[in-house]
Design an enzyme around this catalytic site. Structure first.
Site, PDB file in Angstrom:
ATOM      1  N   ASN A  88      51.893  41.291  40.534  1.00 45.94           N
ATOM      2  CA  ASN A  88      51.951  39.994  39.835  1.00 45.94           C
ATOM      3  C   ASN A  88      52.009  40.238  38.326  1.00 45.94           C
ATOM      4  O   ASN A  88      52.048  41.381  37.881  1.00 45.94           O
ATOM      5  CB  ASN A  88      50.739  39.126  40.218  1.00 45.94           C
ATOM      6  CG  ASN A  88      49.437  39.817  39.873  1.00 45.94           C
ATOM      7  OD1 ASN A  88      49.148  40.057  38.706  1.00 45.94           O
ATOM      8  ND2 ASN A  88      48.663  40.183  40.891  1.00 45.94           N
ATOM      9  N   ILE A 130      37.207  40.888  46.912  1.00 47.17           N
ATOM     10  CA  ILE A 130      36.240  41.712  46.172  1.00 47.17           C
ATOM     11  C   ILE A 130      35.066  40.880  45.670  1.00 47.17           C
ATOM     12  O   ILE A 130      33.895  41.214  45.896  1.00 47.17           O
ATOM     13  CB  ILE A 130      36.950  42.407  44.989  1.00 47.17           C
ATOM     14  CG1 ILE A 130      38.100  43.279  45.514  1.00 47.17           C
ATOM     15  CG2 ILE A 130      35.966  43.230  44.182  1.00 47.17           C
ATOM     16  CD1 ILE A 130      39.103  43.708  44.455  1.00 47.17           C
ATOM     17  N   LYS A 133      36.457  27.298  44.836  1.00 45.38           N
ATOM     18  CA  LYS A 133      36.234  28.765  44.860  1.00 45.38           C
ATOM     19  C   LYS A 133      34.779  29.098  44.555  1.00 45.38           C
ATOM     20  O   LYS A 133      34.200  30.006  45.144  1.00 45.38           O
ATOM     21  CB  LYS A 133      37.139  29.453  43.829  1.00 45.38           C
ATOM     22  CG  LYS A 133      38.546  29.615  44.374  1.00 45.38           C
ATOM     23  CD  LYS A 133      39.520  30.235  43.418  1.00 45.38           C
ATOM     24  CE  LYS A 133      40.891  30.176  44.070  1.00 45.38           C
ATOM     25  NZ  LYS A 133      41.998  30.249  43.173  1.00 45.38           N
TER      26      LYS A 133
HETATM   27  O1  PMT Z   1      45.684  39.716  32.819  1.00 44.47           O
HETATM   28  P1  PMT Z   1      46.210  38.632  31.896  1.00 44.47           P
HETATM   29  O2  PMT Z   1      47.713  38.709  31.702  1.00 44.47           O
HETATM   30  O3  PMT Z   1      45.447  38.574  30.611  1.00 44.47           O
HETATM   31  O4  PMT Z   1      45.982  37.216  32.622  1.00 44.47           O
HETATM   32  C1  PMT Z   1      44.674  36.789  32.859  1.00 44.47           C
HETATM   33  C2  PMT Z   1      44.556  36.132  34.246  1.00 44.47           C
HETATM   34  C3  PMT Z   1      45.381  34.856  34.287  1.00 44.47           C
HETATM   35  C4  PMT Z   1      45.016  37.112  35.338  1.00 44.47           C
HETATM   36  C5  PMT Z   1      43.013  35.831  34.440  1.00 44.47           C
HETATM   37  O5  PMT Z   1      42.612  34.967  33.421  1.00 44.47           O
HETATM   38  C6  PMT Z   1      42.755  35.205  35.811  1.00 44.47           C
HETATM   39  O6  PMT Z   1      42.840  34.012  36.026  1.00 44.47           O
HETATM   40  N1  PMT Z   1      42.400  36.079  36.813  1.00 44.47           N
HETATM   41  C7  PMT Z   1      42.217  35.695  38.218  1.00 44.47           C
HETATM   42  C8  PMT Z   1      43.558  35.522  38.834  1.00 44.47           C
HETATM   43  C9  PMT Z   1      43.499  35.242  40.303  1.00 44.47           C
HETATM   44  O7  PMT Z   1      43.939  36.067  41.045  1.00 44.47           O
HETATM   45  O8  PMT Z   1      42.883  34.175  40.674  1.00 44.47           O
HETATM   46  P2  PMT Z   1      42.653  33.790  42.230  1.00 44.47           P
HETATM   47  O9  PMT Z   1      42.478  32.330  42.166  1.00 44.47           O
HETATM   48  O10 PMT Z   1      43.723  34.318  43.085  1.00 44.47           O
HETATM   49  O11 PMT Z   1      41.306  34.534  42.599  1.00 44.47           O
HETATM   50  C10 PMT Z   1      40.018  33.940  42.409  1.00 44.47           C
HETATM   51  C11 PMT Z   1      38.998  35.006  42.081  1.00 44.47           C
HETATM   52  O12 PMT Z   1      38.836  35.883  43.203  1.00 44.47           O
HETATM   53  C12 PMT Z   1      39.355  35.895  40.915  1.00 44.47           C
HETATM   54  O13 PMT Z   1      38.168  36.153  40.208  1.00 44.47           O
HETATM   55  C13 PMT Z   1      39.888  37.163  41.556  1.00 44.47           C
HETATM   56  O14 PMT Z   1      39.659  38.324  40.738  1.00 44.47           O
HETATM   57  C14 PMT Z   1      39.052  37.223  42.821  1.00 44.47           C
HETATM   58  N2  PMT Z   1      39.692  37.892  43.949  1.00 44.47           N
HETATM   59  C15 PMT Z   1      40.817  37.389  44.502  1.00 44.47           C
HETATM   60  C16 PMT Z   1      41.373  38.006  45.615  1.00 44.47           C
HETATM   61  C17 PMT Z   1      40.746  39.161  46.136  1.00 44.47           C
HETATM   62  N3  PMT Z   1      41.244  39.792  47.185  1.00 44.47           N
HETATM   63  N4  PMT Z   1      39.648  39.648  45.552  1.00 44.47           N
HETATM   64  C18 PMT Z   1      39.101  39.036  44.482  1.00 44.47           C
HETATM   65  O15 PMT Z   1      38.081  39.498  43.950  1.00 44.47           O
END
Ligand code: PMT
Length: 399
Positions: free
Chosen positions: A210, A308, A338
């Protein structure tokens, strides 16, 4: 040791004989790793030319508020957002008085009003003006607004007087500026941060990933270090240099990031999941490069990756656990979902559909979603935002 590596310092120069020292100050800030941009007031330009400060800073010098050309390049709001710290050196008695009143009648006062970055002043004036009750009263009021006064020094002055009012020397000012970034709210704490994208292999040369650049997670790591924490940064592949003084673990896939995170939990008070982790990975990564066939379509079976941050929140002992939510619609309500589903302490929600923030940009804007409340932090640089987030999280952690 303090340092300004990767720090964006906006230097405001006001009218006074000490303006000639601003040229050397730029060099001393750069010696410590800062990227410097300069705003000059009209009076400052009577003492030193914009050309000199442009040549030294390597950036165009900003002088006017109502200049369509300048605003089209980097306007006052962009400058306010760009700065990690705004240092006004020299700060004249007149500028200090205008700052107190909240005037926005030139570029520098307007940027002071607009910025969320810390502001430091290096006063420079005649000793009589320094001692005047008006100046002292103005400085007391600015100190209530957390504006920091650096100096002045005492000694002989350009006008022949002797006393307080000399601007501090550039080397000392650069050191004091660097020290503004060293805080202690996470002193003795251990912080683990995930950052960047993950790569899920399809075959030895292809992967699913991504647009995460890692900038948000790395800025959080830097801010946590400056807050006095021991920091472990677990990062997917990025083009960024890890902050100095952090324990860096480079990973590729979500499974690697999961394994590294679980290992890091033996010593963790605060876990921040800023990484954009792939939810799914190809079920069977091919051992050899997949060859093109005669088929027009190709199907890759995907299986779920471990979550994670959910696993961290279920771990005993449990660190304070912070998730991010990258959303394109109904940002806050999805983030709250979430928070509850993953059993997190807080979710930092960003709207990644907006241009100029989120993935791969230098700025971000977020809503902090706590169990019973929300707080929005408007658009600013990721490093500014990271410092404010770390402050909020430290407050909660230490409560
Ligand atoms: O890296 P940059 O270019 O600076 O951009 C920053 C960002 C937009 C990536 C950052 O600010 C951000 O929003 N990160 C989380 C992105 C994301 O994957 O969100 P999610 O809604 O899919 O996941 C929710 C949370 O669960 C996140 O904290 C993610 O790290 C965590 N997660 C998700 C999937 C997984 N298998 N394990 C996780 O821990």
């Amino acid at each position: 040791m303090s340092s300004l590596t990767n720090k964006q310092i906006l230097l405001g120069v006001t009218g006074g004989i000490a303006a000639y020292k601003s040229a050397e100050l730029i060099r001393r800030l750069q010696d410590q790793g800062a990227n410097v941009r300069v705003i000059m007031t009209a009076a400052a330009q009577e003492f030193i030319t914009p050309l000199t400060l442009q040549a030294l800073s390597g950036n165009p010098v900003h002088t006017t508020l109502l200049d369509p050309e300048a605003e089209a390049g980097m306007g006052h709001i962009e400058l306010a957002r760009w700065a990690d710290l705004l240092l006004v050196a020299p700060a004249s008695a007149d500028f200090i008085a205008r700052l107190v009143t909240g005037k926005g009648d030139d570029l520098l006062t307007t940027v002071c009003l607009a910025t969320a970055a810390p502001i430091c002043l290096a006063p420079a004036m005649n000793q009589g003006m320094w001692h005047s009750p008006a100046t002292q009263d103005n400085l007391a009021r600015l100190s209530q607004r957390k504006i920091v006064c650096l100096g002045p020094a005492e000694g002989s002055q350009a006008c022949g007087d002797v006393g307080p009012g000399r601007m501090l020397e550039p080397t000392e000012l650069a050191d004091l500026t660097a020290r503004q970034f060293v805080r202690g709210e996470l002193s003795g704490k251990s912080v683990v941060i995930t950052a960047g994208p993950t790569r899920e292999a399809i075959d030895p040369v292809r992967y699913i990933s991504n647009h995460s650049s890692g900038k948000m997670g790395y800025a959080l790591a830097q801010a946590a270090i400056e807050a006095g924490a021991r920091v472990t940064l677990i990062s997917g592949p990025t083009n960024l240099a890890p902050p100095e003084r952090c324990h860096y673990i480079g990973v590729e896939s979500a499974q690697d990031m999961y394994d590294a995170s679980m290992q890091a939990l033996s010593d963790c008070d605060l876990f921040i999941a800023a990484a954009a982790v792939a939810d799914y990975r190809p079920a069977n990564a091919a051992e050899q490069k997949i060859k093109k066939t005669g088929q027009d379509t190709m199907t890759i079976e995907m299986v779920k990756n471990p979550d994670i941050v959910t696993a961290v929140a279920a771990h005993q002992p449990r660190p304070m656990t912070v998730g991010f939510a990258a959303e394109t619609q109904d940002v806050v309500s999805y983030a709250r979902g979430k928070l509850e589903r993953k059993n997190l302490d807080v979710v930092i929600a960003n709207d990644v559909s907006q241009a100029g923030i989120g993935f791969n940009s230098d700025d971000n804007a977020v809503t902090i979603v706590w169990p019973g409340s929300e707080e929005t932090l408007s658009q600013r640089s990721k490093s500014q935002l990271a410092r404010e987030l770390i402050e909020r999280l430290a407050e909660k952690l230490n409560a």
